[in-house]
Enzyme design. Structure first.
Site, PDB file in Angstrom:
ATOM      1  N   HIS A 156       0.819  -1.226   0.000  1.00 56.66           N
ATOM      2  CA  HIS A 156       0.000   0.000   0.000  1.00 56.66           C
ATOM      3  C   HIS A 156       0.846   1.266   0.000  1.00 56.66           C
ATOM      4  O   HIS A 156       0.320   2.352  -0.215  1.00 56.66           O
ATOM      5  CB  HIS A 156      -0.934  -0.006   1.221  1.00 56.66           C
ATOM      6  CG  HIS A 156      -2.024  -1.029   1.109  1.00 56.66           C
ATOM      7  ND1 HIS A 156      -3.311  -0.711   0.761  1.00 56.66           N
ATOM      8  CD2 HIS A 156      -2.005  -2.373   1.253  1.00 56.66           C
ATOM      9  CE1 HIS A 156      -4.054  -1.810   0.717  1.00 56.66           C
ATOM     10  NE2 HIS A 156      -3.281  -2.839   1.013  1.00 56.66           N
ATOM     11  N   ASP A 364       3.493   9.458  -0.799  1.00 55.77           N
ATOM     12  CA  ASP A 364       2.320   8.666  -0.408  1.00 55.77           C
ATOM     13  C   ASP A 364       2.151   7.549  -1.418  1.00 55.77           C
ATOM     14  O   ASP A 364       2.353   7.766  -2.624  1.00 55.77           O
ATOM     15  CB  ASP A 364       1.066   9.564  -0.433  1.00 55.77           C
ATOM     16  CG  ASP A 364       0.106   9.260   0.706  1.00 55.77           C
ATOM     17  OD1 ASP A 364       0.076   8.105   1.153  1.00 55.77           O
ATOM     18  OD2 ASP A 364      -0.601  10.186   1.143  1.00 55.77           O
TER      19      ASP A 364
END
Ligand code: GDG
Length: 468
Positions: A156, A364
Protein backbone atom coordinates in the site's frame (compact mmCIF):
# COMPACT_ATOMS: atom_id res chain seq x y z
CA UNK A 1 -14.17 -20.25 -7.53
CA UNK A 2 -11.29 -20.79 -5.11
CA UNK A 3 -11.62 -19.66 -1.51
CA UNK A 4 -9.99 -16.32 -0.74
CA UNK A 5 -7.73 -15.84 2.27
CA UNK A 6 -6.74 -12.27 3.10
CA UNK A 7 -3.89 -11.60 5.49
CA UNK A 8 -3.08 -8.18 6.86
CA UNK A 9 -1.43 -6.88 10.01
CA UNK A 10 -4.81 -5.81 11.41
CA UNK A 11 -8.10 -7.42 10.52
CA UNK A 12 -10.95 -5.09 9.61
CA UNK A 13 -14.51 -5.98 10.47
CA UNK A 14 -16.47 -5.20 7.29
CA UNK A 15 -19.75 -4.99 9.30
CA UNK A 16 -18.62 -2.04 11.38
CA UNK A 17 -19.88 1.38 10.33
CA UNK A 18 -16.46 2.83 11.09
CA UNK A 19 -14.80 0.45 8.62
CA UNK A 20 -13.15 2.25 5.74
CA UNK A 21 -13.79 1.53 2.07
CA UNK A 22 -10.86 -0.89 1.99
CA UNK A 23 -12.30 -3.12 4.73
CA UNK A 24 -15.67 -3.02 3.01
CA UNK A 25 -14.20 -3.86 -0.41
CA UNK A 26 -12.07 -6.72 0.88
CA UNK A 27 -15.05 -7.92 2.93
CA UNK A 28 -17.11 -7.90 -0.29
CA UNK A 29 -14.53 -10.07 -2.02
CA UNK A 30 -14.46 -12.46 0.92
CA UNK A 31 -18.26 -12.74 1.07
CA UNK A 32 -18.49 -13.39 -2.67
CA UNK A 33 -15.93 -16.18 -2.67
CA UNK A 34 -16.49 -17.22 0.96
CA UNK A 35 -13.31 -16.74 2.85
CA UNK A 36 -11.05 -16.00 5.72
CA UNK A 37 -9.41 -12.81 6.99
CA UNK A 38 -6.38 -13.47 9.14
CA UNK A 39 -4.20 -11.14 11.21
CA UNK A 40 -3.19 -9.61 14.51
CA UNK A 41 -6.06 -8.78 16.88
CA UNK A 42 -4.60 -5.39 17.81
CA UNK A 43 -4.18 -6.62 21.41
CA UNK A 44 -1.04 -7.33 23.37
CA UNK A 45 -1.07 -10.61 25.30
CA UNK A 46 -0.59 -10.24 29.05
CA UNK A 47 2.88 -11.40 30.10
CA UNK A 48 2.96 -14.91 28.70
CA UNK A 49 5.48 -16.71 26.54
CA UNK A 50 2.93 -19.34 25.49
CA UNK A 51 2.07 -19.73 21.79
CA UNK A 52 -0.87 -17.35 21.17
CA UNK A 53 -4.30 -18.84 20.65
CA UNK A 54 -6.43 -18.12 17.61
CA UNK A 55 -9.76 -16.37 18.06
CA UNK A 56 -12.46 -16.71 15.48
CA UNK A 57 -15.47 -14.50 14.74
CA UNK A 58 -17.97 -14.62 11.94
CA UNK A 59 -19.02 -11.63 9.88
CA UNK A 60 -21.71 -13.13 7.64
CA UNK A 61 -20.00 -15.61 5.33
CA UNK A 62 -16.56 -14.32 6.34
CA UNK A 63 -14.38 -15.88 9.06
CA UNK A 64 -12.21 -13.38 10.94
CA UNK A 65 -9.31 -15.16 12.66
CA UNK A 66 -6.96 -13.22 14.90
CA UNK A 67 -4.31 -13.70 17.57
CA UNK A 68 -2.59 -11.48 20.15
CA UNK A 69 1.07 -10.51 20.06
CA UNK A 70 3.42 -10.52 23.02
CA UNK A 71 4.73 -7.11 24.09
CA UNK A 72 8.21 -7.97 22.84
CA UNK A 73 6.92 -9.03 19.41
CA UNK A 74 4.66 -5.99 19.17
CA UNK A 75 7.50 -3.62 20.02
CA UNK A 76 10.09 -5.14 17.67
CA UNK A 77 7.91 -6.25 14.72
CA UNK A 78 5.18 -3.59 14.69
CA UNK A 79 6.55 -0.46 16.36
CA UNK A 80 10.13 -1.35 15.50
CA UNK A 81 10.94 -2.80 12.11
CA UNK A 82 7.59 -2.08 10.41
CA UNK A 83 7.03 1.47 11.61
CA UNK A 84 10.49 2.78 12.51
CA UNK A 85 12.49 1.12 9.73
CA UNK A 86 10.33 0.15 6.75
CA UNK A 87 7.70 2.90 6.92
CA UNK A 88 10.21 5.80 6.87
CA UNK A 89 12.64 4.10 4.45
CA UNK A 90 9.95 3.21 1.91
CA UNK A 91 8.69 6.81 2.18
CA UNK A 92 12.21 8.02 1.23
CA UNK A 93 12.90 9.18 4.83
CA UNK A 94 16.18 7.42 5.58
CA UNK A 95 16.93 10.26 7.98
CA UNK A 96 14.09 9.03 10.22
CA UNK A 97 14.70 5.31 9.80
CA UNK A 98 15.88 3.38 12.85
CA UNK A 99 17.24 -0.05 12.03
CA UNK A 100 17.56 -0.67 15.76
CA UNK A 101 18.87 -3.81 17.31
CA UNK A 102 16.32 -6.56 17.65
CA UNK A 103 13.82 -4.99 15.24
CA UNK A 104 14.77 -7.15 12.27
CA UNK A 105 14.82 -10.38 14.31
CA UNK A 106 11.37 -9.49 15.68
CA UNK A 107 10.06 -8.87 12.16
CA UNK A 108 11.31 -12.26 11.02
CA UNK A 109 10.00 -13.98 14.13
CA UNK A 110 6.48 -12.56 13.84
CA UNK A 111 6.28 -13.32 10.13
CA UNK A 112 7.22 -16.91 11.00
CA UNK A 113 4.52 -16.87 13.69
CA UNK A 114 1.91 -15.62 11.18
CA UNK A 115 2.91 -18.48 8.84
CA UNK A 116 2.83 -21.11 11.59
CA UNK A 117 -0.64 -20.02 12.72
CA UNK A 118 -2.07 -19.61 9.24
CA UNK A 119 -0.72 -22.72 7.48
CA UNK A 120 -3.00 -25.24 9.29
CA UNK A 121 -6.08 -23.19 8.29
CA UNK A 122 -5.27 -23.30 4.56
CA UNK A 123 -6.86 -25.58 1.98
CA UNK A 124 -5.06 -26.71 -1.20
CA UNK A 125 -7.18 -24.67 -3.63
CA UNK A 126 -7.06 -21.39 -1.65
CA UNK A 127 -5.96 -18.08 -3.12
CA UNK A 128 -3.98 -16.09 -0.57
CA UNK A 129 -3.72 -12.29 -0.70
CA UNK A 130 -1.23 -10.70 1.72
CA UNK A 131 -1.23 -6.97 2.44
CA UNK A 132 1.44 -4.42 3.17
CA UNK A 133 4.92 -3.84 4.47
CA UNK A 134 4.46 -5.62 7.79
CA UNK A 135 4.24 -8.98 6.01
CA UNK A 136 6.66 -8.90 3.05
CA UNK A 137 8.38 -12.20 4.00
CA UNK A 138 5.16 -14.08 4.81
CA UNK A 139 4.91 -15.96 1.50
CA UNK A 140 8.49 -17.21 1.86
CA UNK A 141 7.66 -18.45 5.37
CA UNK A 142 4.52 -20.18 4.11
CA UNK A 143 6.44 -21.78 1.22
CA UNK A 144 8.94 -23.09 3.72
CA UNK A 145 6.05 -24.84 5.49
CA UNK A 146 5.09 -26.46 2.20
CA UNK A 147 2.26 -24.12 1.05
CA UNK A 148 1.96 -24.27 -2.73
CA UNK A 149 -1.17 -22.14 -3.15
CA UNK A 150 -1.25 -19.02 -5.29
CA UNK A 151 -0.05 -16.13 -3.14
CA UNK A 152 -0.33 -12.46 -4.09
CA UNK A 153 1.00 -9.42 -2.27
CA UNK A 154 -0.07 -5.79 -2.39
CA UNK A 155 2.13 -2.99 -1.07
CA UNK A 156 0.00 0.00 0.00
CA UNK A 157 2.98 2.32 0.41
CA UNK A 158 5.66 3.41 -2.10
CA UNK A 159 8.51 1.28 -3.33
CA UNK A 160 11.48 3.67 -3.63
CA UNK A 161 14.21 3.60 -6.30
CA UNK A 162 17.23 1.30 -5.87
CA UNK A 163 19.63 3.72 -4.13
CA UNK A 164 17.08 4.21 -1.34
CA UNK A 165 15.87 0.61 -1.11
CA UNK A 166 19.48 -0.57 -1.02
CA UNK A 167 20.12 1.56 2.07
CA UNK A 168 17.90 -0.74 4.13
CA UNK A 169 20.10 -3.23 5.97
CA UNK A 170 19.00 -6.66 4.77
CA UNK A 171 17.53 -5.25 1.54
CA UNK A 172 18.68 -8.29 -0.47
CA UNK A 173 16.76 -10.57 1.88
CA UNK A 174 13.69 -8.34 1.65
CA UNK A 175 13.82 -8.29 -2.14
CA UNK A 176 14.30 -12.05 -2.34
CA UNK A 177 11.21 -12.41 -0.16
CA UNK A 178 9.11 -10.83 -2.91
CA UNK A 179 10.08 -13.68 -5.23
CA UNK A 180 8.13 -16.22 -3.13
CA UNK A 181 4.92 -14.57 -4.39
CA UNK A 182 3.16 -15.32 -7.65
CA UNK A 183 2.15 -11.68 -8.06
CA UNK A 184 3.34 -8.45 -6.42
CA UNK A 185 1.00 -5.46 -6.79
CA UNK A 186 2.27 -1.91 -6.35
CA UNK A 187 0.36 1.37 -6.37
CA UNK A 188 1.95 3.04 -9.40
CA UNK A 189 3.83 2.46 -12.63
CA UNK A 190 6.77 4.39 -11.09
CA UNK A 191 6.91 1.97 -8.13
CA UNK A 192 6.85 -1.02 -10.49
CA UNK A 193 9.71 0.57 -12.49
CA UNK A 194 11.72 0.98 -9.27
CA UNK A 195 11.25 -2.72 -8.55
CA UNK A 196 12.39 -3.65 -12.05
CA UNK A 197 15.42 -1.39 -11.77
CA UNK A 198 16.45 -2.94 -8.45
CA UNK A 199 16.23 -6.40 -10.01
CA UNK A 200 18.59 -5.34 -12.81
CA UNK A 201 20.94 -2.95 -10.99
CA UNK A 202 21.25 -4.60 -7.57
CA UNK A 203 20.19 -8.24 -7.97
CA UNK A 204 21.85 -8.87 -11.34
CA UNK A 205 18.53 -10.11 -12.69
CA UNK A 206 16.46 -9.31 -15.77
CA UNK A 207 13.23 -7.56 -16.58
CA UNK A 208 11.46 -9.79 -19.10
CA UNK A 209 8.71 -7.31 -20.00
CA UNK A 210 5.07 -7.07 -19.02
CA UNK A 211 6.07 -6.95 -15.35
CA UNK A 212 7.89 -10.26 -15.29
CA UNK A 213 11.10 -10.04 -13.25
CA UNK A 214 13.74 -12.74 -13.06
CA UNK A 215 16.39 -13.02 -10.32
CA UNK A 216 17.70 -15.46 -7.72
CA UNK A 217 16.85 -18.31 -10.13
CA UNK A 218 13.18 -17.44 -9.87
CA UNK A 219 10.49 -15.24 -11.43
CA UNK A 220 7.78 -12.95 -10.10
CA UNK A 221 5.17 -10.84 -11.81
CA UNK A 222 5.19 -7.20 -10.60
CA UNK A 223 2.47 -4.84 -11.79
CA UNK A 224 0.79 -1.59 -10.79
CA UNK A 225 -2.77 -1.86 -9.43
CA UNK A 226 -3.70 1.68 -8.35
CA UNK A 227 -6.12 1.44 -5.44
CA UNK A 228 -9.37 3.41 -5.54
CA UNK A 229 -12.36 4.13 -3.33
CA UNK A 230 -15.88 2.76 -3.31
CA UNK A 231 -17.50 5.81 -4.89
CA UNK A 232 -21.09 4.72 -4.26
CA UNK A 233 -20.45 3.69 -0.69
CA UNK A 234 -18.90 7.09 -0.01
CA UNK A 235 -21.73 8.95 -1.72
CA UNK A 236 -24.22 6.98 0.39
CA UNK A 237 -22.38 8.16 3.51
CA UNK A 238 -23.07 11.71 2.37
CA UNK A 239 -26.78 11.03 2.80
CA UNK A 240 -26.36 10.09 6.46
CA UNK A 241 -27.81 12.47 9.04
CA UNK A 242 -24.31 13.03 10.52
CA UNK A 243 -22.90 14.12 7.18
CA UNK A 244 -25.83 16.41 6.44
CA UNK A 245 -25.68 17.91 9.90
CA UNK A 246 -21.93 18.54 9.53
CA UNK A 247 -22.47 20.22 6.17
CA UNK A 248 -25.27 22.42 7.52
CA UNK A 249 -23.28 23.52 10.56
CA UNK A 250 -20.18 24.30 8.51
CA UNK A 251 -22.19 26.28 5.95
CA UNK A 252 -23.79 28.31 8.72
CA UNK A 253 -20.47 28.94 10.39
CA UNK A 254 -18.32 29.55 7.31
CA UNK A 255 -20.93 30.69 4.77
CA UNK A 256 -19.07 33.90 3.96
CA UNK A 257 -15.60 32.37 4.08
CA UNK A 258 -13.64 30.10 1.78
CA UNK A 259 -12.99 26.77 3.42
CA UNK A 260 -9.94 24.70 2.59
CA UNK A 261 -9.63 21.21 3.98
CA UNK A 262 -6.84 18.82 4.92
CA UNK A 263 -7.61 15.35 6.30
CA UNK A 264 -4.73 13.08 7.21
CA UNK A 265 -3.43 10.65 9.73
CA UNK A 266 -0.91 12.68 11.70
CA UNK A 267 2.11 11.26 9.91
CA UNK A 268 5.30 12.96 8.74
CA UNK A 269 4.80 11.51 5.25
CA UNK A 270 1.66 13.63 4.82
CA UNK A 271 3.55 16.95 4.68
CA UNK A 272 1.20 18.84 7.02
CA UNK A 273 3.75 21.35 8.43
CA UNK A 274 4.85 22.40 4.93
CA UNK A 275 1.16 22.75 4.00
CA UNK A 276 0.59 25.08 6.97
CA UNK A 277 3.66 27.10 6.01
CA UNK A 278 2.33 27.44 2.47
CA UNK A 279 -0.99 28.59 3.89
CA UNK A 280 0.83 31.21 5.97
CA UNK A 281 2.64 32.36 2.83
CA UNK A 282 -0.71 32.61 1.06
CA UNK A 283 -1.99 34.96 3.75
CA UNK A 284 1.24 36.96 3.63
CA UNK A 285 1.55 37.24 -0.16
CA UNK A 286 -2.12 37.46 -1.13
CA UNK A 287 -3.75 39.57 1.61
CA UNK A 288 -7.16 39.43 -0.09
CA UNK A 289 -7.48 35.96 1.49
CA UNK A 290 -7.26 37.33 5.03
CA UNK A 291 -10.53 37.31 6.93
CA UNK A 292 -11.72 34.76 4.41
CA UNK A 293 -9.61 31.66 3.69
CA UNK A 294 -9.99 29.15 6.55
CA UNK A 295 -8.06 25.90 6.65
CA UNK A 296 -9.80 23.08 8.51
CA UNK A 297 -7.08 20.55 9.21
CA UNK A 298 -7.95 17.20 10.77
CA UNK A 299 -4.94 15.19 11.85
CA UNK A 300 -6.13 11.90 13.27
CA UNK A 301 -3.86 10.36 15.91
CA UNK A 302 -1.72 7.41 14.87
CA UNK A 303 1.35 5.57 16.27
CA UNK A 304 1.38 8.06 19.13
CA UNK A 305 4.04 6.30 21.16
CA UNK A 306 6.78 6.87 18.56
CA UNK A 307 9.05 9.87 18.98
CA UNK A 308 8.85 11.03 15.36
CA UNK A 309 5.07 11.28 15.73
CA UNK A 310 5.31 13.21 18.97
CA UNK A 311 7.74 15.63 17.28
CA UNK A 312 5.45 16.32 14.36
CA UNK A 313 2.51 16.84 16.69
CA UNK A 314 4.41 19.52 18.60
CA UNK A 315 5.58 21.13 15.39
CA UNK A 316 2.02 21.35 14.08
CA UNK A 317 0.55 22.68 17.29
CA UNK A 318 3.25 25.35 17.35
CA UNK A 319 2.72 26.33 13.73
CA UNK A 320 -1.08 26.50 13.95
CA UNK A 321 -0.76 28.67 17.06
CA UNK A 322 1.79 30.98 15.40
CA UNK A 323 -0.28 31.48 12.28
CA UNK A 324 -3.51 32.07 14.19
CA UNK A 325 -1.68 34.45 16.51
CA UNK A 326 -0.19 36.40 13.62
CA UNK A 327 -3.22 36.66 11.33
CA UNK A 328 -6.30 35.76 13.41
CA UNK A 329 -9.03 38.31 14.14
CA UNK A 330 -11.75 38.22 16.76
CA UNK A 331 -14.19 36.91 14.16
CA UNK A 332 -11.79 34.82 12.04
CA UNK A 333 -9.26 32.10 12.79
CA UNK A 334 -7.19 31.15 9.73
CA UNK A 335 -6.57 27.56 10.90
CA UNK A 336 -8.91 25.18 12.66
CA UNK A 337 -6.65 22.36 13.70
CA UNK A 338 -8.08 19.20 15.24
CA UNK A 339 -5.94 16.38 16.54
CA UNK A 340 -8.58 13.68 16.75
CA UNK A 341 -10.40 11.16 14.63
CA UNK A 342 -13.65 12.30 13.10
CA UNK A 343 -16.53 9.87 12.59
CA UNK A 344 -16.31 8.60 9.03
CA UNK A 345 -19.92 9.57 8.44
CA UNK A 346 -19.10 13.23 9.02
CA UNK A 347 -16.27 13.43 6.48
CA UNK A 348 -18.48 13.82 3.35
CA UNK A 349 -20.12 16.91 4.88
CA UNK A 350 -16.71 18.52 5.35
CA UNK A 351 -15.52 17.59 1.84
CA UNK A 352 -18.64 19.16 0.35
CA UNK A 353 -18.21 22.50 2.05
CA UNK A 354 -14.52 22.84 1.14
CA UNK A 355 -13.71 24.95 -1.93
CA UNK A 356 -10.21 23.51 -1.99
CA UNK A 357 -8.67 20.29 -0.69
CA UNK A 358 -4.98 20.32 0.21
CA UNK A 359 -3.56 16.83 -0.30
CA UNK A 360 0.14 17.55 -0.17
CA UNK A 361 2.09 14.55 1.13
CA UNK A 362 5.86 14.48 0.78
CA UNK A 363 5.39 10.89 -0.39
CA UNK A 364 2.32 8.67 -0.41
CA UNK A 365 1.55 5.25 -1.85
CA UNK A 366 -1.71 6.50 -3.33
CA UNK A 367 -3.79 8.80 -1.05
CA UNK A 368 -7.48 8.08 -0.85
CA UNK A 369 -8.43 11.47 0.60
CA UNK A 370 -7.79 12.99 -2.86
CA UNK A 371 -10.29 10.56 -4.37
CA UNK A 372 -12.86 10.97 -1.60
CA UNK A 373 -12.79 14.74 -2.04
CA UNK A 374 -13.42 14.52 -5.78
CA UNK A 375 -16.25 11.99 -5.22
CA UNK A 376 -18.07 14.42 -2.93
CA UNK A 377 -18.03 17.52 -5.12
CA UNK A 378 -21.11 18.98 -6.76
CA UNK A 379 -20.38 18.69 -10.53
CA UNK A 380 -22.19 21.99 -11.11
CA UNK A 381 -19.97 23.91 -8.68
CA UNK A 382 -17.03 21.71 -7.76
CA UNK A 383 -14.10 22.50 -5.51
CA UNK A 384 -10.47 22.23 -6.56
CA UNK A 385 -8.01 19.52 -5.60
CA UNK A 386 -4.44 20.63 -4.88
CA UNK A 387 -2.40 17.44 -5.06
CA UNK A 388 1.25 16.75 -4.33
CA UNK A 389 3.12 15.45 -7.32
CA UNK A 390 4.66 12.93 -4.92
CA UNK A 391 1.38 11.21 -4.04
CA UNK A 392 0.80 8.00 -5.98
CA UNK A 393 -2.58 9.49 -6.91
CA UNK A 394 -0.79 12.13 -9.04
CA UNK A 395 0.06 9.47 -11.62
CA UNK A 396 -3.65 9.15 -12.43
CA UNK A 397 -5.19 12.46 -11.33
CA UNK A 398 -3.47 14.72 -13.83
CA UNK A 399 -6.33 17.25 -13.87
CA UNK A 400 -5.73 18.19 -10.24
CA UNK A 401 -3.55 21.24 -9.58
CA UNK A 402 -0.25 19.51 -8.99
CA UNK A 403 2.05 21.04 -6.40
CA UNK A 404 5.57 20.49 -5.12
CA UNK A 405 5.24 20.30 -1.32
CA UNK A 406 8.92 21.21 -0.84
CA UNK A 407 8.40 24.56 -2.60
CA UNK A 408 6.48 26.57 -0.02
CA UNK A 409 5.94 29.75 -2.04
CA UNK A 410 5.19 27.72 -5.18
CA UNK A 411 2.57 25.85 -3.18
CA UNK A 412 1.09 29.15 -1.92
CA UNK A 413 0.74 30.25 -5.55
CA UNK A 414 -1.03 27.02 -6.46
CA UNK A 415 -3.43 27.44 -3.53
CA UNK A 416 -4.15 31.00 -4.70
CA UNK A 417 -4.84 29.67 -8.20
CA UNK A 418 -7.19 27.03 -6.73
CA UNK A 419 -9.11 29.57 -4.64
CA UNK A 420 -9.70 31.79 -7.65
CA UNK A 421 -10.22 29.27 -10.42
CA UNK A 422 -13.08 30.16 -12.79
CA UNK A 423 -16.17 27.94 -12.70
CA UNK A 424 -15.75 26.59 -16.26
CA UNK A 425 -12.23 25.37 -15.53
CA UNK A 426 -13.30 23.84 -12.21
CA UNK A 427 -16.08 21.94 -13.94
CA UNK A 428 -13.84 20.69 -16.71
CA UNK A 429 -11.14 19.45 -14.34
CA UNK A 430 -13.66 17.88 -12.00
CA UNK A 431 -15.44 16.05 -14.80
CA UNK A 432 -12.23 14.32 -15.87
CA UNK A 433 -11.19 13.54 -12.27
CA UNK A 434 -14.62 12.16 -11.36
CA UNK A 435 -14.64 9.88 -14.42
CA UNK A 436 -11.17 8.61 -13.46
CA UNK A 437 -12.01 7.74 -9.85
CA UNK A 438 -15.17 5.98 -10.96
CA UNK A 439 -13.33 3.94 -13.59
CA UNK A 440 -10.49 3.03 -11.24
CA UNK A 441 -12.51 2.34 -8.12
CA UNK A 442 -11.73 -0.13 -5.35
CA UNK A 443 -13.78 -2.90 -6.97
CA UNK A 444 -11.78 -2.65 -10.17
CA UNK A 445 -8.55 -2.68 -8.12
CA UNK A 446 -9.55 -5.85 -6.33
CA UNK A 447 -10.93 -7.70 -9.38
CA UNK A 448 -7.94 -6.72 -11.57
CA UNK A 449 -5.55 -7.96 -8.90
CA UNK A 450 -7.36 -11.23 -8.25
CA UNK A 451 -7.78 -11.91 -11.98
CA UNK A 452 -4.07 -11.30 -12.61
CA UNK A 453 -3.22 -13.59 -9.69
CA UNK A 454 -5.47 -16.34 -11.03
CA UNK A 455 -3.83 -15.99 -14.47
CA UNK A 456 -0.18 -16.25 -13.37
CA UNK A 457 1.32 -19.29 -15.10
CA UNK A 458 2.52 -21.76 -12.46
CA UNK A 459 5.44 -23.40 -14.18
CA UNK A 460 8.04 -22.55 -11.55
CA UNK A 461 9.17 -24.26 -8.40
CA UNK A 462 7.29 -22.46 -5.63
CA UNK A 463 9.77 -22.84 -2.79
CA UNK A 464 12.97 -22.12 -4.70
CA UNK A 465 13.25 -18.48 -3.73
CA UNK A 466 12.56 -18.70 -0.01
CA UNK A 467 15.53 -16.80 1.43
CA UNK A 468 17.31 -18.38 4.36
C1 GDG B 1 -2.15 3.78 3.21
C2 GDG B 1 -1.15 4.49 2.29
C3 GDG B 1 -2.84 4.43 0.45
C4 GDG B 1 -8.40 10.22 7.74
N1 GDG B 1 -8.70 10.93 8.85
C5 GDG B 1 -9.82 10.40 9.36
C6 GDG B 1 -10.21 9.34 8.52
N2 GDG B 1 -9.34 9.25 7.55
C7 GDG B 1 -9.45 8.29 6.43
C8 GDG B 1 -9.54 8.98 5.10
C9 GDG B 1 -9.04 7.89 4.16
C10 GDG B 1 -8.05 7.14 5.04
O1 GDG B 1 -8.32 7.47 6.39
C11 GDG B 1 -6.62 7.57 4.74
O2 GDG B 1 -6.21 6.97 3.59
P1 GDG B 1 -4.92 7.46 2.81
O3 GDG B 1 -4.90 6.78 1.53
O4 GDG B 1 -4.98 8.94 2.70
O5 GDG B 1 -3.67 7.14 3.75
P2 GDG B 1 -3.05 5.97 4.72
O6 GDG B 1 -3.87 5.78 5.94
O7 GDG B 1 -1.65 6.41 4.95
O8 GDG B 1 -3.10 4.62 3.85
C12 GDG B 1 -1.88 5.32 1.25
C13 GDG B 1 -3.73 3.64 1.40
O9 GDG B 1 -2.96 2.91 2.35
C14 GDG B 1 -4.59 2.62 0.62
O10 GDG B 1 -3.80 1.76 -0.14
O11 GDG B 1 -3.65 5.27 -0.36
O12 GDG B 1 -0.95 5.92 0.35
O13 GDG B 1 -0.26 5.32 3.05
O14 GDG B 1 -10.08 7.00 3.81
O15 GDG B 1 -10.87 9.38 4.87
N3 GDG B 1 -11.31 8.59 8.74
C15 GDG B 1 -12.05 8.89 9.85
N4 GDG B 1 -11.73 9.91 10.69
C16 GDG B 1 -10.62 10.68 10.48
O16 GDG B 1 -10.35 11.60 11.27
N5 GDG B 1 -13.14 8.16 10.10
Amino acid sequence: MSRLVIVSNRVGDPRKAAAGGLAVALGDALSTAGGLWFGWSGHIAEGTDAEPELREQRAGAVRLVTFDLSKEDHDSYYLGYSNQALWPALHYRLDLADFGSGFFAGYQRVNRLFARKLAPLLEPGDTIWIHDYHLIPLAAELRRLGCRQRIGFFLHIPLPPPPIFAAIPGHEWLMRSFFAYDLVGLQTRADADHFGRYVVEEAGGRSLGDGCCEAYGDRVLVRPFPIGIDVDEFRRLALSSESRETERTLREQYGHRRVLVGIDRLDYSKGIPKRLRAFRELLANYPENRNSATLIQIASPTRETLLAYEDIRHELEGLAGEINGEYGELAWMPIRYMHRTWARRRLPGLYRVAKVALVTPLRDGMNLVAKEYVAMQDPADPGVLVLSRFAGAAEQMREALLANPYDISGMAQVIQQALHMPLAERRERHKALAAGIREHDVHRWRTDFLRALADVPRDRPTAASAPA
